[in-house]
Write a protein that holds these residues in place. Structure first.
Motif, short mmCIF file in Angstrom:
data_model
loop_
_atom_site.label_atom_id
_atom_site.label_comp_id
_atom_site.label_asym_id
_atom_site.label_seq_id
_atom_site.Cartn_x
_atom_site.Cartn_y
_atom_site.Cartn_z
N PRO A 198 9.32 9.08 -8.29
CA PRO A 198 9.03 8.11 -7.22
C PRO A 198 9.45 8.63 -5.85
O PRO A 198 9.00 8.10 -4.83
N ASN A 199 10.29 9.64 -5.81
CA ASN A 199 10.66 10.26 -4.54
C ASN A 199 9.60 11.23 -4.05
O ASN A 199 9.66 11.69 -2.91
N GLY A 200 8.64 11.56 -4.92
CA GLY A 200 7.55 12.45 -4.55
C GLY A 200 7.92 13.91 -4.54
O GLY A 200 7.08 14.76 -4.21
N ASP A 201 9.15 14.25 -4.91
CA ASP A 201 9.62 15.62 -4.76
C ASP A 201 9.55 16.44 -6.04
O ASP A 201 9.77 17.66 -6.00
N GLN A 202 9.27 15.80 -7.17
CA GLN A 202 9.21 16.52 -8.44
C GLN A 202 8.02 16.06 -9.27
O GLN A 202 7.64 14.88 -9.24
N ILE A 223 -0.64 10.83 -9.77
CA ILE A 223 -0.86 10.59 -8.35
C ILE A 223 0.50 10.56 -7.64
O ILE A 223 1.45 9.96 -8.14
N SER A 224 0.58 11.18 -6.48
CA SER A 224 1.81 11.13 -5.70
C SER A 224 2.07 9.70 -5.22
O SER A 224 1.15 8.90 -5.08
N PRO A 225 3.34 9.35 -4.96
CA PRO A 225 3.64 7.98 -4.51
C PRO A 225 2.90 7.58 -3.25
O PRO A 225 2.58 6.41 -3.06
N ARG A 226 2.63 8.54 -2.36
CA ARG A 226 1.90 8.23 -1.13
C ARG A 226 0.39 8.29 -1.32
O ARG A 226 -0.38 8.12 -0.36
N GLU A 227 -0.04 8.56 -2.54
CA GLU A 227 -1.46 8.56 -2.91
C GLU A 227 -2.27 9.57 -2.10
O GLU A 227 -3.45 9.38 -1.84
N ASP A 228 -1.62 10.67 -1.74
CA ASP A 228 -2.34 11.71 -1.00
C ASP A 228 -2.56 12.98 -1.80
O ASP A 228 -3.32 13.85 -1.38
N ILE A 229 -1.91 13.09 -2.95
CA ILE A 229 -2.02 14.29 -3.78
C ILE A 229 -2.37 13.89 -5.21
O ILE A 229 -1.75 12.99 -5.78
N LEU A 230 -3.34 14.58 -5.77
CA LEU A 230 -3.73 14.41 -7.17
C LEU A 230 -3.25 15.63 -7.95
O LEU A 230 -3.58 16.77 -7.60
N MET A 236 -6.65 8.79 -17.50
CA MET A 236 -6.88 7.77 -16.48
C MET A 236 -5.55 7.38 -15.88
O MET A 236 -4.56 7.20 -16.59
N VAL A 237 -5.51 7.26 -14.55
CA VAL A 237 -4.30 6.83 -13.87
C VAL A 237 -4.69 5.94 -12.70
O VAL A 237 -5.69 6.18 -12.03
N MET A 238 -3.90 4.88 -12.47
CA MET A 238 -4.14 3.99 -11.34
C MET A 238 -3.16 4.34 -10.22
O MET A 238 -1.98 4.58 -10.47
N ALA A 239 -3.67 4.39 -8.98
CA ALA A 239 -2.81 4.60 -7.82
C ALA A 239 -1.83 3.44 -7.68
O ALA A 239 -2.12 2.31 -8.09
N GLY A 240 -0.69 3.72 -7.07
CA GLY A 240 0.36 2.71 -6.98
C GLY A 240 -0.05 1.45 -6.26
O GLY A 240 0.45 0.37 -6.55
N GLY A 295 0.84 -1.19 0.00
CA GLY A 295 0.00 0.00 0.00
C GLY A 295 0.87 1.24 0.00
O GLY A 295 2.10 1.17 0.15
N PRO A 296 0.27 2.41 -0.14
CA PRO A 296 1.04 3.64 -0.36
C PRO A 296 1.68 4.22 0.89
O PRO A 296 2.58 5.02 0.79
#
Length: 555
Positions: A511-515, A469-476, A425-429, A238-239
């Motif tokens: 994948p680092n969520g920073d860019q 989607i952000s890697p942690r699935e908290d930001i769209l 369309m995008v699927m969460a990690g 999970g994320p």
């Protein structure tokens, strides 16, 4: 049979429809060790519960107990809806579509029961403060959706202990939007995958007092101090990076444990940033660049489609009906194969198969064995999202999202209806959510990949044309004709926005969520590199032509 008072069943029953419908509070139905046999599981009705025939149906009551018997060959073995303070005890439910379905209920106990060989096992939906203890949830069969042992959807504060979750063909335990649940002293073995939890930092996978978790059969850690607890945590898919910090090293380890847990657990240290290469499809060729490069470099000429492998470093590049697999890090070409289909390319989540879907059909090739399978599919495929389930692909089409079942010969038994034709369309990690932008509308549909339904909608200030989607699935991240917005998924608040002279055609996240990487066409043909989630432009990578697609490789 309508039941209004407590009784004990005297014999087996064969039922043409429902076995029993309970119509009163505070009664106990003792099945007396007998079996209720139904007319069969009935047709697929997902995402609705299958209620053509129910072994024991109860709705809107309190203090009801069902115990000591068996239900088999029903659409649903036992169905509780709008129930309070009721229980299922010592009931075996076999070969139904749903074993037990607990719906919109509170304080339900399910204990000492066997849920086996159903399509869906034990299902809690919008149900809170329940206790699931000492049950066998095993060998649910595959008829996707389904194949799970235990599924909690939008259910909170439930306690899951002393269960054996064994050899279900898909998820052993799947929590989706399920919060504040406690799960420990369970045996989890032979499921594929064992577990998934898409709620960051909420569910607790151990007993806080004793510091004891669950036994996971695929746990690879050691017990160096012989306290029956592994010295390293077990990761929960999970994320949120959740773990069971105190996994047992043997089945039923809590029954034989003789000493207190020696606490080795420390939250994982921050991982060093992963290396990133951005891949762009532009002007009929594939280009690559590091985020700090001034200009992208031609990587593969004559390319019509690109896709990223599940290893996040293998690029699949299609040229007509030929697909090349190339390692982005080493440059090694691992495969070059011809397909019968010219279309959209995706990597199957098995890690070694490539899928091409086009107007002539669908074809999957195993790059390890070279075996190829053709499927008679004729949907208007626009975007592919391979599922975490076996040979199952979500296909965005103008009429919705098709469920393309490769293991059923390419059959498409269901199309998820959307609020219009999807433009992106995008699927969460974690694989539990699909986000679909709706063409011409300021809305993003949120699809649950087990419910197979739109379960939420995110209103936007712009008409979305691309999503990430952000890697942690908290930001769209929402791209539009003129810019990008960053929205929190939980409360839908706008974090930041950015505007561009060029048109935004695609997005990708590090994948680092920073860019965030933004593909720009028109006045600019480039890849803008933004810090995430604040969306300040830090760099621009020039391209020779307008991009149409960007991906991220990481290593």
């Amino acid at each position: 049979m309508r039941v209004s008072e407590s009784f004990t069943l005297a014999n087996d029953l064969t039922c043409a429809g429902d076995g029993m419908v309970i119509v009163s509070d505070n009664i106990t139905v003792d099945l007396g060790g007998h079996t209720l046999t139904g007319p069969g599981m009935g047709p697929q009705t997902w995402p609705l519960p299958q209620l053509d025939s129910v072994g024991v149906r109860v709705g809107g009551h309190t203090g009801v107990t069902i115990r000591n018997g068996k239900t088999t060959a029903f659409s649903t073995g036992i169905y509780f809806i709008d129930m309070v303070s009721s229980s299922i005890e010592s009931v075996t439910t076999l070969r139904n579509r749903f074993g037990f379905y607990i719906h919109a209920s509170q304080k339900i106990t399910v204990k000492d029961s066997d849920v086996e060989f159903n399509i869906y096992g034990l299902h809690l939906q919008n149900s809170d403060d329940c206790v699931l203890v000492n049950n066998l949830l095993a060998r649910q069969t595959y008829n996707s959706p389904g194949g799970y042992g235990l599924y909690l959807y939008a259910s909170s504060r439930n306690r899951v202990t002393d269960n054996t979750i064994d050899s279900n063909i898909n998820w052993g335990i799947w929590f989706s939007d399920a919060k504040e649940n406690v799960i420990f002293h369970n045996n989890v073995v032979g499921n594929n995958p064992p577990v998934s939890d898409n709620t960051e930092g909420s569910n607790v996978w151990y007993d806080k007092q004793s510091k004891e978790g669950n036994w996971w059969a695929d746990y690879k850690g050691k017990d160096g101090d012989n306290d029956s607890i592994g010295d390293s945590p077990y990761p929960i898919l999970g994320p949120g990076g959740m773990v069971d910090p105190y996994p047992f090293v043997a089945k039923d380890g809590w029954k034989t444990k003789r000493r207190s847990t020696i606490d080795h657990y420390e939250p994982a240290a921050a991982q060093p940033p992963r290396g990133v290469t951005v891949i762009a499809l532009a002007g009929g060729s594939a280009y690559t660049a590091r985020p700090g490069d001034d200009r992208a470099t031609l990587r593969i000429p004559d390319v019509s489609q690109i896709a990223m492998g599940t290893d996040e470093r293998t690029l699949y590049a299609a040229s007509g009906k030929t697909v090349m697999a190339q390692d982005i890090v080493t440059g090694e070409t691992r495969d070059r194969s011809s397909y019968a289909v010219d279309g959209i390319v995706a990597a199957n989540r098995d890690g070694h198969s490539v899928l091409v879907v086009g107007p002539q059909g669908a074809e999957q090739r195993d790059l390890t064995t070279g075996q190829s399978e053709f499927f008679d599919y004729h949907g208007s495929a626009e975007i592919l999202a391979p599922s975490y389930k076996h040979n199952h692909v979500f296909v965005a089409t103008p009429r919705g999202i098709d469920l393309l079942y490769l293991n059923l010969g390419g059959r498409t038994p269901y199309t998820i209806p959307l609020d219009g034709a999807p433009s992106a369309m995008v699927m969460a990690g974690s694989g539990t959510r699909i986000y679909a932008a709706i063409q011409g509308k300021r809305i993003v549909d949120v699809v649950d990949t087990e419910q197979y339904a739109v379960v939420d909608r995110i209103a936007t200030d712009v008409v979305p044309t691309s999503l990430a989607i952000s890697p942690r699935e908290d930001i769209l991240y929402v791209g539009s004709a003129s810019g990008v917005e960053a929205l929190t998924i939980r409360d839908r608040s706008l974090i930041s926005s950015a505007e561009f002279l060029g048109s935004v055609v695609d997005l990708a996240v590090s994948p680092n969520g920073d860019q965030l990487y933004v593909a720009l066409a028109g006045l600019s043909h480039a890849i803008a590199v933004l810090d995430a989630p604040h969306l300040r432009v830090g760099h621009v990578i020039e391209l020779d032509n307008d991009p149409s697609r960007i991906l991220v490789a990481s290593y």
